[in-house]
Design an enzyme around this catalytic site. Structure first.
Site, short mmCIF file in Angstrom:
data_model
loop_
_atom_site.label_atom_id
_atom_site.label_comp_id
_atom_site.label_asym_id
_atom_site.label_seq_id
_atom_site.Cartn_x
_atom_site.Cartn_y
_atom_site.Cartn_z
N THR A 209 0.85 -1.18 0.00
CA THR A 209 0.00 0.00 0.00
C THR A 209 0.89 1.24 0.00
O THR A 209 1.99 1.20 0.53
CB THR A 209 -0.81 -0.05 1.32
OG1 THR A 209 -1.77 -1.08 1.21
CG2 THR A 209 -1.50 1.26 1.64
N ARG A 237 -14.47 -6.91 -0.08
CA ARG A 237 -13.77 -6.57 1.16
C ARG A 237 -13.16 -5.17 1.05
O ARG A 237 -12.55 -4.83 0.04
CB ARG A 237 -12.67 -7.60 1.44
CG ARG A 237 -11.86 -7.32 2.72
CD ARG A 237 -10.57 -6.58 2.44
NE ARG A 237 -9.72 -6.49 3.61
CZ ARG A 237 -8.61 -5.74 3.67
NH1 ARG A 237 -8.24 -5.04 2.62
NH2 ARG A 237 -7.89 -5.70 4.76
N VAL A 238 -13.37 -4.36 2.06
CA VAL A 238 -12.76 -3.03 2.08
C VAL A 238 -11.82 -2.97 3.28
O VAL A 238 -12.18 -3.40 4.38
CB VAL A 238 -13.86 -1.93 2.18
CG1 VAL A 238 -13.22 -0.56 2.37
CG2 VAL A 238 -14.73 -1.94 0.93
N GLY A 239 -10.63 -2.44 3.05
CA GLY A 239 -9.65 -2.35 4.13
C GLY A 239 -9.72 -1.02 4.87
O GLY A 239 -10.69 -0.27 4.75
N ASP A 240 -8.66 -0.71 5.59
CA ASP A 240 -8.63 0.50 6.41
C ASP A 240 -8.33 1.77 5.61
O ASP A 240 -8.74 2.86 5.99
CB ASP A 240 -7.56 0.36 7.50
CG ASP A 240 -6.17 0.10 6.91
OD1 ASP A 240 -6.06 -0.76 6.01
OD2 ASP A 240 -5.20 0.75 7.33
N THR A 260 -0.40 1.39 6.94
CA THR A 260 -0.26 0.20 6.10
C THR A 260 -0.17 -1.00 7.02
O THR A 260 0.47 -0.96 8.05
CB THR A 260 0.99 0.27 5.21
OG1 THR A 260 1.20 -1.04 4.64
CG2 THR A 260 2.24 0.67 5.96
N GLY A 261 -0.83 -2.07 6.62
CA GLY A 261 -0.79 -3.27 7.46
C GLY A 261 -2.08 -4.03 7.34
O GLY A 261 -2.86 -3.81 6.40
N GLY A 263 -5.41 -4.50 7.52
CA GLY A 263 -6.45 -3.50 7.61
C GLY A 263 -7.52 -3.72 8.67
O GLY A 263 -7.96 -2.76 9.32
N1 ASP Z 1 -3.88 -1.86 4.86
C1 ASP Z 1 -4.13 -2.48 3.61
C2 ASP Z 1 -5.45 -3.21 3.67
O1 ASP Z 1 -5.71 -3.89 4.64
C3 ASP Z 1 -3.08 -3.47 3.19
C4 ASP Z 1 -1.66 -2.97 3.19
O2 ASP Z 1 -1.31 -2.04 3.91
O3 ASP Z 1 -0.84 -3.50 2.44
O4 ASP Z 1 -6.20 -3.15 2.74
#
Ligand code: ASP
Length: 341
Positions: A209, A237-240, A260-261, A263
């Site tokens: 990300t 699916r929706v992330g953070d 990033t991480g 989510g």
């Molecule tokens: N935070 C992002 C998500 O969960 C993934 C990522 O940071 O690589 O969609």
């Protein structure tokens, strides 16, 4: 005479301290994802390519700031570079859903006005960060998803592409591998210690990300994040990243933050807004607030990192993974880029 010398010495040290404090004032901070990023697994060519694009991204944003443009312009320009580069899991080079699609999420927020915009689950918008900005500036809404967001992007004149544009061999192989190894769980595209613990061996995908926080000459902050989410994620699916307050937040009174991480953990901990709240209501520094919240994420089993830049130009870039692609540029243009711990 001795006294005079002492005063001179004092003034000199005070001046030196002030100058070095000024030199440490940052104009921008970026990330390109956190994960199992180990030097031993990185070829010199790959490492050089990452450093080059991170540098290029910082330069693109800094050029805006130098020209007297807004932090919003800087964030958008920076993220364009990373969205257009297949090394990162945003725009071209985004990871695949379980169904073999690229569903992109992005958000942007203006620290001066607390206006924000985001898009989620879009499959045809070349630069989702610009769509997020358009939602903020050209609609009365904060968030738009799927086909509606795509229609809106088209109407405001953004570049629309065939979904195939986002396809890369590397990511496709990543999905095949993930499906084989772990048919039930979504995993961070760039690998994750915790996902390994949960049974996935999907730690070869060290791409991430992207995010950026900028501080312009007028003292205004802006933050943005753009992502393809997690490899093998379920449809819809929706992330953070596109959730204001979770993966992205910005307030001139406190800081701009991009995460990033994993989510789901960032959403449940409302990470970005909590950092801002700790600064606003508990007077914590950007570094203290970021550490407290990321520690909480880690304790719950989530891994990743974040970048934050406060109104005075102080940065924090904590992560609890092996590495995080990251970089900063000071107000006088000095660039620093790092990958590993
Ligand atoms: N935070 C992002 C998500 O969960 C993934 C990522 O940071 O690589 O969609």
């Amino acid at each position: 005479m001795k006294r005079l010398k002492l005063i001179a010495l004092f003034l000199f040290s005070a001046l030196t301290l002030q100058v070095s404090a000024q030199q440490k004032k940052y104009a921008m901070v970026i990330h390109g994802g956190a994960g199992t990023i180990l030097k031993k697994n990185m070829s010199p060519e790959m490492e050089a390519a990452y450093i080059a694009v991170l540098t290029q991204a910082l330069q693109a944003g800094y050029a805006q700031i130098k020209a007297g443009k807004t932090s919003m312009d800087a964030v958008e320009a920076t993220i364009h570079v990373m969205e257009n580069d297949p090394h990162f899991n945003a725009g071209k080079g985004a990871v695949f859903t379980h169904d073999g699609k690229n569903e992109l999420d992005a958000a942007i927020m203006d620290g001066k006005t607390l206006m924000a915009g985001s898009v989620a689950g879009v499959t045809t918008i070349k630069n989702p960060i610009s769509a997020a900005r358009a939602v903020m500036e050209k609609s009365e809404h904060v968030m738009m998803v799927g086909a509606g967001a795509e229609q809106f992007a088209k109407e405001v004149g953004l570049e629309i592409v065939d979904p195939k544009y986002f396809w890369t061999k590397e990511r496709w192989n990543g999905l095949q591998k993930a499906i084989k190894e772990d048919s039930t769980k979504a995993v961070l595209d760039h690998g994750s210690k915790k996902s390994e613990l949960l049974g996935s061996k999907n730690h070869d995908y060290k791409f991430g990300t992207v995010g950026c926080v900028a501080l312009d000459k007028a003292g205004n902050l802006a933050a943005g994040t753009s992502t393809g989410g997690m490899t093998n994620k379920k449809y819809g699916r929706v992330g953070d990243a596109p959730i204001i307050g979770a993966g992205t937040y910005c307030n001139n009174e406190t800081a701009g933050i991009s995460c990033t991480g994993w989510g789901e953990f960032y959403i449940r901990n409302v990470v970005a807004k909590t950092i801002s709240d700790l600064m606003e209501y508990k007077s914590l520094s950007v570094a203290e607030a970021s550490k407290i919240v990321l520690d909480k994420v880690g304790k719950m089993g989530g891994d990743g990192g974040l970048i934050a830049l406060d109104k005075n130009g102080n940065v924090a870039m904590p992560f609890n993974t092996e590495g995080m692609y990251r970089g900063t540029i000071t107000t006088d243009g000095k660039i620093e880029v790092s990958i590993y711990k």
